[in-house]
Scaffold this motif. Structure first.
Motif, mmCIF file in Angstrom:
data_model
loop_
_atom_site.group_PDB
_atom_site.id
_atom_site.type_symbol
_atom_site.label_atom_id
_atom_site.label_comp_id
_atom_site.label_asym_id
_atom_site.label_seq_id
_atom_site.Cartn_x
_atom_site.Cartn_y
_atom_site.Cartn_z
ATOM 1 N N LYS A 207 0.867 -1.177 0.000
ATOM 2 C CA LYS A 207 0.000 0.000 0.000
ATOM 3 C C LYS A 207 0.903 1.225 0.000
ATOM 4 O O LYS A 207 1.830 1.320 0.815
ATOM 5 C CB LYS A 207 -0.871 -0.006 1.266
ATOM 6 C CG LYS A 207 -1.764 1.211 1.415
ATOM 7 C CD LYS A 207 -2.539 1.147 2.726
ATOM 8 C CE LYS A 207 -3.459 2.341 2.883
ATOM 9 N NZ LYS A 207 -4.185 2.314 4.187
ATOM 10 N N LEU B 121 2.033 -5.334 2.749
ATOM 11 C CA LEU B 121 0.748 -5.892 3.197
ATOM 12 C C LEU B 121 0.831 -7.416 3.312
ATOM 13 O O LEU B 121 0.647 -7.975 4.384
ATOM 14 C CB LEU B 121 -0.370 -5.514 2.216
ATOM 15 C CG LEU B 121 -0.730 -4.041 2.107
ATOM 16 C CD1 LEU B 121 -1.774 -3.833 1.011
ATOM 17 C CD2 LEU B 121 -1.242 -3.491 3.432
ATOM 18 N N LYS C 122 -4.950 -12.967 5.609
ATOM 19 C CA LYS C 122 -5.918 -11.987 6.068
ATOM 20 C C LYS C 122 -5.274 -11.082 7.121
ATOM 21 O O LYS C 122 -4.494 -11.536 7.962
ATOM 22 C CB LYS C 122 -7.099 -12.745 6.699
ATOM 23 C CG LYS C 122 -8.419 -12.043 6.631
ATOM 24 C CD LYS C 122 -9.528 -13.013 6.999
ATOM 25 C CE LYS C 122 -10.790 -12.304 7.412
ATOM 26 N NZ LYS C 122 -11.398 -11.476 6.379
ATOM 27 N N ARG D 176 -9.453 -6.027 7.696
ATOM 28 C CA ARG D 176 -10.438 -6.004 6.596
ATOM 29 C C ARG D 176 -9.819 -6.350 5.244
ATOM 30 O O ARG D 176 -10.498 -6.390 4.234
ATOM 31 C CB ARG D 176 -11.060 -4.601 6.541
ATOM 32 C CG ARG D 176 -11.844 -4.229 7.787
ATOM 33 C CD ARG D 176 -12.339 -2.770 7.737
ATOM 34 N NE ARG D 176 -11.221 -1.832 7.761
ATOM 35 C CZ ARG D 176 -10.751 -1.200 6.706
ATOM 36 N NH1 ARG D 176 -11.276 -1.378 5.500
ATOM 37 N NH2 ARG D 176 -9.739 -0.356 6.831
ATOM 38 N N LEU D 177 -8.504 -6.592 5.234
ATOM 39 C CA LEU D 177 -7.825 -6.909 3.987
ATOM 40 C C LEU D 177 -7.548 -8.404 3.898
ATOM 41 O O LEU D 177 -7.208 -9.029 4.904
ATOM 42 C CB LEU D 177 -6.488 -6.162 3.889
ATOM 43 C CG LEU D 177 -6.495 -4.727 3.392
ATOM 44 C CD1 LEU D 177 -7.206 -3.798 4.356
ATOM 45 C CD2 LEU D 177 -5.084 -4.247 3.137
ATOM 46 N N SER E 9 -6.054 -11.534 0.859
ATOM 47 C CA SER E 9 -5.488 -11.746 -0.468
ATOM 48 C C SER E 9 -5.289 -13.228 -0.698
ATOM 49 O O SER E 9 -5.092 -14.004 0.248
ATOM 50 C CB SER E 9 -4.152 -11.009 -0.575
ATOM 51 O OG SER E 9 -3.631 -11.130 -1.882
ATOM 52 N N LEU F 48 -6.717 -8.825 -4.223
ATOM 53 C CA LEU F 48 -6.684 -8.194 -2.899
ATOM 54 C C LEU F 48 -8.089 -7.682 -2.624
ATOM 55 O O LEU F 48 -8.627 -6.911 -3.423
ATOM 56 C CB LEU F 48 -5.681 -7.042 -2.878
ATOM 57 C CG LEU F 48 -5.615 -6.214 -1.594
ATOM 58 C CD1 LEU F 48 -5.026 -7.027 -0.454
ATOM 59 C CD2 LEU F 48 -4.794 -4.939 -1.809
ATOM 60 N N ASN F 49 -8.672 -8.156 -1.554
ATOM 61 C CA ASN F 49 -10.015 -7.713 -1.166
ATOM 62 C C ASN F 49 -9.944 -6.775 0.027
ATOM 63 O O ASN F 49 -9.176 -7.018 0.975
ATOM 64 C CB ASN F 49 -10.881 -8.914 -0.757
ATOM 65 C CG ASN F 49 -11.417 -9.655 -1.950
ATOM 66 O OD1 ASN F 49 -11.803 -9.059 -2.938
ATOM 67 N ND2 ASN F 49 -11.427 -10.969 -1.871
ATOM 68 N N ILE F 50 -10.730 -5.741 -0.026
ATOM 69 C CA ILE F 50 -10.877 -4.851 1.127
ATOM 70 C C ILE F 50 -12.364 -4.732 1.415
ATOM 71 O O ILE F 50 -13.138 -4.290 0.556
ATOM 72 C CB ILE F 50 -10.286 -3.445 0.873
ATOM 73 C CG1 ILE F 50 -8.861 -3.540 0.320
ATOM 74 C CG2 ILE F 50 -10.304 -2.626 2.162
ATOM 75 C CD1 ILE F 50 -8.260 -2.196 -0.082
ATOM 76 N N THR G 45 -14.769 -0.627 3.336
ATOM 77 C CA THR G 45 -13.709 0.357 3.101
ATOM 78 C C THR G 45 -13.907 1.626 3.933
ATOM 79 O O THR G 45 -15.031 2.031 4.254
ATOM 80 C CB THR G 45 -13.638 0.740 1.618
ATOM 81 O OG1 THR G 45 -14.949 1.110 1.159
ATOM 82 C CG2 THR G 45 -13.103 -0.391 0.771
ATOM 83 N N ASP H 186 -8.313 3.960 3.642
ATOM 84 C CA ASP H 186 -7.848 2.939 2.689
ATOM 85 C C ASP H 186 -7.458 3.578 1.362
ATOM 86 O O ASP H 186 -6.891 2.897 0.495
ATOM 87 C CB ASP H 186 -8.940 1.897 2.429
ATOM 88 C CG ASP H 186 -9.285 1.080 3.664
ATOM 89 O OD1 ASP H 186 -10.471 0.706 3.814
ATOM 90 O OD2 ASP H 186 -8.375 0.823 4.483
ATOM 91 N N TYR I 91 -2.417 0.812 -4.506
ATOM 92 C CA TYR I 91 -2.099 -0.558 -4.107
ATOM 93 C C TYR I 91 -1.230 -1.179 -5.193
ATOM 94 O O TYR I 91 -1.617 -1.235 -6.365
ATOM 95 C CB TYR I 91 -3.375 -1.363 -3.861
ATOM 96 C CG TYR I 91 -4.059 -0.897 -2.604
ATOM 97 C CD1 TYR I 91 -4.918 0.205 -2.621
ATOM 98 C CD2 TYR I 91 -3.814 -1.507 -1.373
ATOM 99 C CE1 TYR I 91 -5.510 0.673 -1.461
ATOM 100 C CE2 TYR I 91 -4.411 -1.047 -0.209
ATOM 101 C CZ TYR I 91 -5.246 0.044 -0.265
ATOM 102 O OH TYR I 91 -5.832 0.515 0.895
#
Lengths: 115, 113
Positions: free
Chosen positions: B37, B46, B57, B60-61, B63, B74-76, B79, B83, B87
């Motif tokens: 990030k 990250l 994990k 909240r992130l 991958s 990559l999931n967030i 948000t 954030d 990325y």
């Protein structure tokens, strides 16, 4: 307790000058890197040193010369600066060469502006 | 030449939305896929992914890596404005014992309140 530090943070200089950027890491890592990030934010590796030995040397003009006095320091000297050298230069470090891979930790960057 | 491609290049969402950032790679002697990030200064680490199908994990992130498809996401979730950042995805190779990162161009995420 900064992990990877660079000096200076900002550098403004004229074309044709020679300048140096210094990097130090206190993480006990064996490998250090220099990256260049251009105006479009594209980050590209330039050099990598492991225990003072050059191990990666990408296609970089020979006006750029890295020097590693010890494994905690990696400096970048740039001769005859050109406008196209304007960028942010990041130093990074990671653990050793074997039994990897390892994440790399980045310094705060040095914004070089050549006028 | 090694290549990493990220999509989308930019994304604007509202707070509370869930986002998915994509990364595909062509890296010789591939060893791992890393996510960073970048706000105003240095890229901050990250995740590093080496095994396919195992989710990593952190809050909240999250991958995951798909070595068959040569890709990662990559999931967030939920948000927040904090954030908002670029990325970066990077493929790490090993030419002998040199671990080189090849970065993508990044995804600029903007989270509006």
């Amino acid at each position: 307790d900064t992990a990877v530090s660079q000096t200076p943070k900002y550098l403004v200089t004229q074309m044709g000058n020679d300048k140096s950027i210094k990097c130090e890491q206190n993480l006990g890592h064996d490998t250090m890197y220099w990256y260049k990030q251009d105006s479009k934010k594209f980050l590209k590796i330039m050099f990598s040193y492991n225990n003072k030995e050059l191990i990666i040397n990408e296609t970089v003009p020979n006006r750029f010369s890295p020097k590693s006095p010890d494994k905690a320091h990696l400096n970048l000297h740039i001769n005859s600066l050109e406008l196209g050298d304007s960028a942010v230069y990041f130093c990074a470090s990671s653990q050793g060469r074997t039994s990897g891979p390892y994440e790399q930790y980045f310094g705060p960057g040095t914004r070089l502006t050549v006028t | 030449e090694d290549k990493v491609v990220q999509s989308p290049l930019s994304l604007v969402v509202h707070e509370g939305d869930t986002v998915t950032l994509n990364c595909s790679y062509e890296v010789t002697n591939f060893r791992s896929l890393l996510w960073y990030k970048q706000e105003k200064k240095a890229p901050t680490f990250l995740f590093m992914l080496t095994s396919s199908g195992i989710e990593k994990k952190s809050g909240r992130l999250s991958s995951i890596l798909d070595k068959k498809e040569l890709s990662s996401i990559l999931n967030i979730t939920a948000t927040q404005t904090g954030d908002s950042a670029i990325y970066l995805c990077a493929g790490q190779n090993s030419g002998g014992s040199n671990y080189k990162l090849t970065f993508g161009k990044g995804t600029l995420l903007t989270v509006n309140p």
